[in-house]
Design an enzyme around this catalytic site. Structure first.
Site, PDB file in Angstrom:
ATOM      1  CG  ASP A 157     -49.555 -67.517 -53.039  1.00  0.00           C
ATOM      2  OD1 ASP A 157     -49.361 -68.709 -53.338  1.00  0.00           O
ATOM      3  OD2 ASP A 157     -48.760 -66.855 -52.332  1.00  0.00           O
ATOM      4  NE  ARG A 214     -42.924 -69.868 -57.430  1.00  0.00           N
ATOM      5  CZ  ARG A 214     -43.055 -69.544 -56.146  1.00  0.00           C
ATOM      6  NH1 ARG A 214     -43.508 -68.368 -55.802  1.00  0.00           N
ATOM      7  NH2 ARG A 214     -42.698 -70.388 -55.190  1.00  0.00           N
ATOM      8  CG  ASP A 218     -42.263 -69.428 -51.520  1.00  0.00           C
ATOM      9  OD1 ASP A 218     -42.932 -69.840 -52.487  1.00  0.00           O
ATOM     10  OD2 ASP A 218     -42.755 -68.844 -50.533  1.00  0.00           O
TER      11      ASP A 218
HETATM   12  C1  GLA Z   1     -46.237 -67.843 -50.964  1.00  0.00           C
HETATM   13  C2  GLA Z   1     -45.687 -67.549 -52.344  1.00  0.00           C
HETATM   14  C3  GLA Z   1     -44.597 -66.503 -52.244  1.00  0.00           C
HETATM   15  C4  GLA Z   1     -45.158 -65.244 -51.621  1.00  0.00           C
HETATM   16  C5  GLA Z   1     -45.763 -65.557 -50.279  1.00  0.00           C
HETATM   17  C6  GLA Z   1     -46.511 -64.366 -49.705  1.00  0.00           C
HETATM   18  O1  GLA Z   1     -45.304 -68.451 -50.144  1.00  0.00           O
HETATM   19  O2  GLA Z   1     -45.197 -68.707 -52.949  1.00  0.00           O
HETATM   20  O3  GLA Z   1     -44.067 -66.229 -53.525  1.00  0.00           O
HETATM   21  O4  GLA Z   1     -46.112 -64.682 -52.486  1.00  0.00           O
HETATM   22  O5  GLA Z   1     -46.689 -66.638 -50.356  1.00  0.00           O
HETATM   23  O6  GLA Z   1     -47.065 -64.628 -48.446  1.00  0.00           O
END
Ligand code: GLA
Length: 440
Positions: A157, A214, A218
């Site tokens: 991340d 990604r 989210d």
């Molecule tokens: C970010 C990521 C999510 C998840 C959260 C965890 O928002 O994009 O997919 O992993 O962090 O805190």
């Protein structure tokens, strides 16, 4: 000549992709985040808290309920798994209360069942949930720790960092993972933190260092969220689509099928659109209590075979009709293809009429298989046919390669089917040996 060019092209693609040989088709599995978030209250919520028990429960379900055989093999830990402190040697360590066996034994648990374990880190000072991140000087240590534990995938991340830390850190982690000698698939959140688009995002580079990435925000457990994510990817399909291929995938985030926010039609839509996108299929749901309806959608073999097509070409949106019907298409190996008709309407099932020639298909007689109903039909490229698309639902067709008209005389059965004009009726009796064996 054609063949030579194709071989050269694929050789080039191979050398440019991350050189770990992993994820030649979009990865499939289960990921904790969307459904279980940072629930660490194992006293009051023992069944759902982030603990080794949760991942073992899901592994049991994946291996005993038919998921693993379909390709769902990754069991992925997300945020909030670690202790707040590194150990004396500066290594990350799992929370001792919630993961008393440690990550290495959890990885063994997965491997004993033919599954793989994914873990989560953050290229920054802290994870998004406030747990220890990986600073630049900790990259090699963390890669080695994950390899020592027998981890199979890392999602890295990008909270609590900046452009320059990310630009240095993401490629370096790729090298560090490779240097461990353990094949560890690498999921990069980097582009999502840089707006997902060039010039801030270099997709060529991502394809060289990450197995998946990604691009966008989210996912949440709602239809609004699924639709807005899907729309972003198709709006930007000419930018993000071409870079995807075996070993390197755009990741529109988890499947929320089996949770609370999607209707049956919307669940089918997420699955169909994710398959068109050649997206990773990570479910985030409760496999212990999932409904049979949701399971049937997630375990649909024809749909999975579209998602997992070995050519690995990301599909695209072909049309957005004034009626509110969108048409999506993905080319598949052996000259097959997939079509999705998706309705943005809010009223009633819409009868959309079209023909394959209107969708740029070449001359010939095609077999089509509707993936959710199992109905089969035969159409000429010019035959008009009608699909009835529910509000926020889809009709998804697997289209088999054309049989040329001149071959018809030799094939009485097809000749009979070729008379089928007007709306196509997907009748089982239309299925014949033109459908490649082993597909169903
Ligand atoms: C970010 C990521 C999510 C998840 C959260 C965890 O928002 O994009 O997919 O992993 O962090 O805190």
């Amino acid at each position: 000549m054609h063949l030579a060019v194709a071989t050269l092209a694929s050789a080039l693609v191979c050398t440019l992709a991350l050189d770990n040989g992993l994820m030649r088709t979009p990865p499939m599995g289960w990921l904790a985040w969307e459904r279980y978030r940072c629930d660490i209250d194992c006293e009051r919520d023992p069944k759902n808290c982030i603990s080794e028990n949760l991942f073992k429960d899901m592994a049991d379900r994946l291996s005993e309920d038919g998921w693993r055989e379909l390709g769902y093999v990754y069991v992925n830990v997300d945020d909030c798994w670690s202790s707040m402190e590194r150990d004396e040697q500066g290594r990350l360590q799992a929370d001792p209360k919630r993961f008393p066996g440690g990550i290495a034994s959890l990885a063994r648990y997965m491997h004993d069942r033919g599954l793989k374990l994914g873990i989560y880190g953050d290229m920054g000072t802290h994870t998004c949930g406030g747990y220890p991140g990986t600073n630049l000087d900790q990259i090699e240590t963390d890669a080695q720790t994950f390899a020592d534990w027998g981890v199979d995938m890392l999602k890295l991340d990008g909270c609590y960092s900046n452009e320059s830390v990310q630009a240095e850190g993401y490629p370096r982690m790729s090298k560090a993972l490779n240097a461990t000698g353990r094949p560890i698939a690498y999921s990069c959140s980097w582009p999502a933190y840089r707006g997902g688009l060039p010039p801030k995002v270099n997709y060529t580079q991502l394809g060289e260092i990450c197995n998946l990435w990604r691009n966008y925000g989210d996912i949440q457990d709602s239809w609004d969220s699924v639709l807005s994510i899907s729309d972003w990817f198709f709006k930007n399909q000419d930018i993000v689509g071409p870079v995807a291929g075996p070993g390197k995938w755009n990741d529109p985030d988890m499947l929320v099928i089996g949770d609370f926010g999607l209707s049956t039609d919307q669940s089918r839509s997420q699955m169909a659109l994710w398959a068109i996108m050649a997206a990773p299929l990570f479910m985030s749901n409760d496999l212990r209590t999932i409904s049979s309806g949701a399971r049937a959608i997630l375990q649909n073999k024809a749909l999975i075979s579209i998602s997992q097509d070995p050519m690995g070409v990301q599909g695209k949106r072909l049309l957005q009709e004034k009626s509110g019907i969108d048409v999506y298409w993905r080319p598949l190996s052996d000259n097959g293809s997939a079509l999705v008709f998706f309705s943005r309407r809010h009223d009633m099932p819409y009868r959309h009429q079209t023909s394959l020639s209107k969708l740029n298909y070449t001359t010939g007689i095609y077999k089509m298989y509707e993936v959710f109903t199992g109905k089969v039909g035969t159409v000429e490229d010019t035959s008009e046919f009608t699909v009835s698309v529910n509000p926020s639902g889809v009709v998804m067709l697997y289209v088999f390669p054309p049989v040329k008209r001149r071959r018809l005389h030799a094939n009485a059965k097809l000749h009979a089917n070729a008379k089928l004009h007007g709306p196509a009726h997907f009748h089982h009796h239309d299925l014949d040996d033109a459908v490649p064996p082993g597909f169903l």
